[in-house]
Design a protein around this motif. Structure first.
Motif, PDB file in Angstrom:
ATOM      1  N   TYR A 145      62.107  10.247  66.888  1.00 38.64           N
ATOM      2  CA  TYR A 145      63.042   9.995  66.960  1.00 38.64           C
ATOM      3  C   TYR A 145      63.157   8.559  66.426  1.00 38.64           C
ATOM      4  CZ  TYR A 145      60.422   8.319  70.481  1.00 38.64           C
ATOM      5  OH  TYR A 145      59.290   7.488  71.639  1.00 38.64           O
ATOM      6  N   LEU A 146      61.753   7.736  66.343  1.00 37.12           N
ATOM      7  CA  LEU A 146      61.986   6.579  65.491  1.00 37.12           C
ATOM      8  C   LEU A 146      62.622   6.784  64.218  1.00 37.12           C
ATOM      9  CD1 LEU A 146      58.018   6.119  66.861  1.00 37.12           C
ATOM     10  CD2 LEU A 146      60.022   5.490  67.634  1.00 37.12           C
ATOM     11  N   PHE A 147      62.121   7.141  63.326  1.00 37.34           N
ATOM     12  CA  PHE A 147      61.893   7.853  62.200  1.00 37.34           C
ATOM     13  C   PHE A 147      64.584   7.362  61.966  1.00 37.34           C
ATOM     14  CE2 PHE A 147      64.889   8.790  58.465  1.00 37.34           C
ATOM     15  CZ  PHE A 147      64.458   8.628  57.365  1.00 37.34           C
ATOM     16  N   TYR A 148      64.732   7.853  62.771  1.00 35.38           N
ATOM     17  CA  TYR A 148      66.130   7.707  63.378  1.00 35.38           C
ATOM     18  C   TYR A 148      66.767   6.917  63.755  1.00 35.38           C
ATOM     19  CZ  TYR A 148      65.620  12.323  61.363  1.00 35.38           C
ATOM     20  OH  TYR A 148      65.455  13.844  60.720  1.00 35.38           O
ATOM     21  N   ILE A 149      66.092   5.832  64.775  1.00 37.42           N
ATOM     22  CA  ILE A 149      65.911   4.614  65.249  1.00 37.42           C
ATOM     23  C   ILE A 149      66.577   3.808  64.436  1.00 37.42           C
ATOM     24  CG2 ILE A 149      65.382   2.985  66.491  1.00 37.42           C
ATOM     25  CD1 ILE A 149      64.971   5.015  68.339  1.00 37.42           C
ATOM     26  N   GLY A 150      65.154   4.095  63.314  1.00 32.06           N
ATOM     27  CA  GLY A 150      64.955   2.658  61.790  1.00 32.06           C
ATOM     28  C   GLY A 150      65.681   3.551  61.164  1.00 32.06           C
ATOM     29  N   LEU A 151      66.396   4.521  60.995  1.00 29.91           N
ATOM     30  CA  LEU A 151      68.218   4.143  60.112  1.00 29.91           C
ATOM     31  C   LEU A 151      68.709   4.129  60.729  1.00 29.91           C
ATOM     32  CD1 LEU A 151      68.601   6.202  57.400  1.00 29.91           C
ATOM     33  CD2 LEU A 151      68.892   7.770  58.744  1.00 29.91           C
ATOM     34  N   GLY A 152      69.051   4.062  61.661  1.00 26.43           N
ATOM     35  CA  GLY A 152      70.748   3.710  62.513  1.00 26.43           C
ATOM     36  C   GLY A 152      70.571   1.906  62.258  1.00 26.43           C
ATOM     37  N   ILE A 153      68.953   1.005  62.649  1.00 27.09           N
ATOM     38  CA  ILE A 153      68.962   0.348  62.533  1.00 27.09           C
ATOM     39  C   ILE A 153      69.217  -0.437  60.571  1.00 27.09           C
ATOM     40  CG2 ILE A 153      67.853  -1.750  62.338  1.00 27.09           C
ATOM     41  CD1 ILE A 153      65.900  -0.476  65.207  1.00 27.09           C
ATOM     42  N   THR A 154      68.830   0.605  59.761  1.00 22.41           N
ATOM     43  CA  THR A 154      68.642   0.418  58.124  1.00 22.41           C
ATOM     44  C   THR A 154      70.586   0.403  57.883  1.00 22.41           C
ATOM     45  OG1 THR A 154      66.526   1.246  58.215  1.00 22.41           O
ATOM     46  CG2 THR A 154      67.949   0.942  56.649  1.00 22.41           C
ATOM     47  N   LEU A 155      71.315   2.052  57.982  1.00 22.72           N
ATOM     48  CA  LEU A 155      72.413   1.423  58.118  1.00 22.72           C
ATOM     49  C   LEU A 155      73.503   0.592  58.278  1.00 22.72           C
ATOM     50  CD1 LEU A 155      72.647   5.726  58.866  1.00 22.72           C
ATOM     51  CD2 LEU A 155      72.897   4.479  56.774  1.00 22.72           C
ATOM     52  N   TYR A 156      72.968  -0.337  59.833  1.00 23.21           N
ATOM     53  CA  TYR A 156      73.876  -1.070  60.153  1.00 23.21           C
ATOM     54  C   TYR A 156      73.703  -2.166  59.726  1.00 23.21           C
ATOM     55  CZ  TYR A 156      75.999  -4.298  63.539  1.00 23.21           C
ATOM     56  OH  TYR A 156      77.053  -5.458  64.105  1.00 23.21           O
TER      57      TYR A 156
END
Length: 148
Positions: free
Chosen positions: A74-85
């Motif tokens: 899940y940490l990867f996908y939290i970082g991905l959400g931040i990156t996409l934003y």
């Protein structure tokens, strides 16, 4: 599906985080980095304000790294959400609104026009106090109204 929901939830929650950081950090104790974005006192293509891209990228990079070291979690996908934003922020704020790259100048899209009006209202204030419209993708209803 769960990871998609994590990315989506983080992306959406970043709007609240952006509002808070913009109002209390960028217009607060880190105004020294954000000021040139309002008063245009910088010569050249970069501003001190651009350091925020690095500041905000570091936690996203760390989350994506630690979320991928021993399998994807899940940490990867939290970082991905931040990156996409962050990517959306760059394309909308720097390219569309401020035209730092001359692209997508003319739009008749109601949402994009309201977004520009709200951001223009934010930049009406050249100092750190008395600002408004600190968010990014959320546009208050009053900016959708035109003087037609």
């Amino acid at each position: 599906m769960m990871y998609f929901l994590i990315v989506l939830a983080v992306f959406i929650s970043m709007e609240g985080a952006t509002w808070f950081i913009h109002k209390y950090v960028m217009h607060g104790f880190l105004w020294i980095l954000h000021r040139d974005h309002h008063d245009h006192s910088t010569d050249g293509p970069l501003e001190k304000n651009d350091y925020f891209f690095v500041i905000f990228a570091l936690p996203a990079i760390a989350l994506m790294y630690f979320g991928s070291v021993n399998g994807w979690n899940y940490l990867f996908y939290i970082g991905l959400g931040i990156t996409l934003y962050g990517m959306a922020y760059f394309f909308v704020h720097d390219i569309f609104i401020h035209q730092r790259i001359k692209f997508f100048r003319n739009s008749n899209n109601t949402y994009f026009l309201a977004l520009r009006r709200a951001h223009k209202q934010h930049h009406k204030h050249l100092d750190k106090d008395f600002g408004e419209c600190f968010g990014f993708l959320y546009v208050p209803k009053k900016y959708f109204k035109t003087n037609k």
